[in-house]
Scaffold this active site. Sequence first.
Site, short mmCIF file in Angstrom:
data_model
loop_
_atom_site.label_atom_id
_atom_site.label_comp_id
_atom_site.label_asym_id
_atom_site.label_seq_id
_atom_site.Cartn_x
_atom_site.Cartn_y
_atom_site.Cartn_z
N LYS A 197 0.89 -1.31 -0.05
CA LYS A 197 -0.17 0.09 -0.28
C LYS A 197 0.79 1.33 0.01
CE LYS A 197 -4.14 1.92 2.40
NZ LYS A 197 -4.82 1.67 3.67
N SER A 222 -10.03 1.51 2.50
CA SER A 222 -9.05 2.51 1.66
C SER A 222 -7.94 1.65 0.93
CB SER A 222 -8.49 3.60 2.78
OG SER A 222 -7.31 3.01 3.55
N SER A 241 -10.13 -1.03 6.78
CA SER A 241 -9.60 -0.66 5.19
C SER A 241 -8.84 -1.77 4.76
CB SER A 241 -8.46 0.71 5.49
OG SER A 241 -9.42 1.93 5.25
#
Lengths: 99, 472
Positions: free
Chosen positions: B75, B150, B174
């Site tokens: 990420k 997210s 997330s």
Amino acid sequence: MPLISRDDVARVARLARLDVTEEEIDRFADQLAAVLEHAADLATLDTAGVPPTAHPFPLVNVLRDDVAGPSLDRDEVLAMAPAAEDGRFRVPRILGEAP
Amino acid sequence: MTSAVDIARDVRAGARSARDVVETHLSAVAGREAELHAFNLVLADEARAGADEIDRRVAAGEDPGPLAGVPVALKDNLCTRGIPTTCSSRILEGWRPPYDATVVARVRAAGAVVVGKTNMDEFAMGSSTENSAFGPTRNPHDPSRVPGGSSGGSAAAVAAGFASLALGSDTGGSIRQPAALCGVVGVKPTYGLVSRYGLVAFASSLDQVGPFAGSVADAALLLDVIAGHDPADSTSVPRPAPSCSAVLGDGVEGLRIGVVRELLEGIDPEVAARVSAAAAALDAAGAKVEEVGVPATTLALSAYYVLATAEASSNLARYDGARYGLRVAGDDVTAMYGATRAAGFGAEVKRRIMLGTYALSAGYYDAYYGQAQRARTLIIRAFDVAYASYDLLLAPVTPTTAFPLGAKTADPLTMYLSDVCTIPSNLAGHPAISVPYGLGAGGLPIGVQILAPALAETTMFRAAAALERSLA
């Protein structure tokens, strides 16, 4: 719905050091009020005698031995700065300058 | 798609080259990345060079480690030294960190091959990956729909076969929510089990790094590599982490599992039906499953959106144009701050900074922030009561399957409700795992969530593995 005035929004934006447009002030006033209305269940909650939780686990005073270790490379850090000079970050003036 | 467990085993044994593995995954990227936009940055050359180095070490008789040759996506809020780390924000565009996050160093030391940095909601604020400054990621199962967020890029990368494993971060769901919407496994570990050093902070008392994987065993493999004490994170749990991989075959005989009644309210029937099916499967596998009330969980969403935004407003004060990232010139330093932040942050980040600043400001602090902190205590106590009678809890991950792009962008509160089932674990600091458990209308994936008390990851993984076996 909790009323959040345009003045409130402008004041909070100043506190947050965030320039906002007139249109953003209107939009944030509505949207913040909607979220805070949802949070109204907190306001009416009976929390007498309930301590606040700031952190899920109580780890306090985590210390390490006072021994020098490697730190970030200054040139590598300053290479990523918007402006640098003489091994330091360069920023606009902070206080008024003498004439 | 080959599992990470199999890749590492074969590469370590010299039965398959890491280069061959990485080429397979880069071919998948070449095939669909333009359509899905899972990555902010694909590190193809670096991945090939890294794989060749793994192969050289195997040929020299060395063992590269438990993730030997396994392609991993990161990420884009995990710091990678010398490699751009943007948090999908204009304010960090072009920034190259001067250090690696601890989790990045650990997966590399275990022999993993980093294939890229994945797209996300800006600063991890969102539930659909539509808040990225660089455009949305699309769901591999239906590109007209969101992958969740997210960590939507990491979930999509694993679901599309771009990477065998991925790392994400979970502040209110997330990791688990996009894992559920993309049909992969996602784990939020106990707060403090995995180091946050080098994870760009959103809400520091809630953030936790965790794995995405194609199977429960793969997720356990990655968690075992990244878990464990780190002196660079003062909130890191100072004790050795137990192996989750070692317990996967232990079964659920005798475990007491409660299905959380409050978290089934307002859930789509097709999602609730899969939770019921999972409950029945665990019961058939030997667990004792029944419904349980955890009433204070209904306070979680309100408490979260006060606490997380308050912490974010403080954490994001560092983006001021002085030391790194974007600077917009101003006559004095205050003008520079205001103009830089106005130009660099997107709408959702501004909204949350405003909300958090409001909740912390004089006159409102106790009514919002103080009350939310006390609600957090009540939620933790409610879990404590439940875990006195149950080893694990079972719940949905998300109220619905993946929704169409644009469906919730107009109304922030509607989007926030996507996280209603995942937020309680973050507030309590507890672990939870999202396991794919069947499909809904349109062939869209549905996940079910297993929640556990602090540091009970091994029990959680036993149940997750049993649930996965029940589908086979």
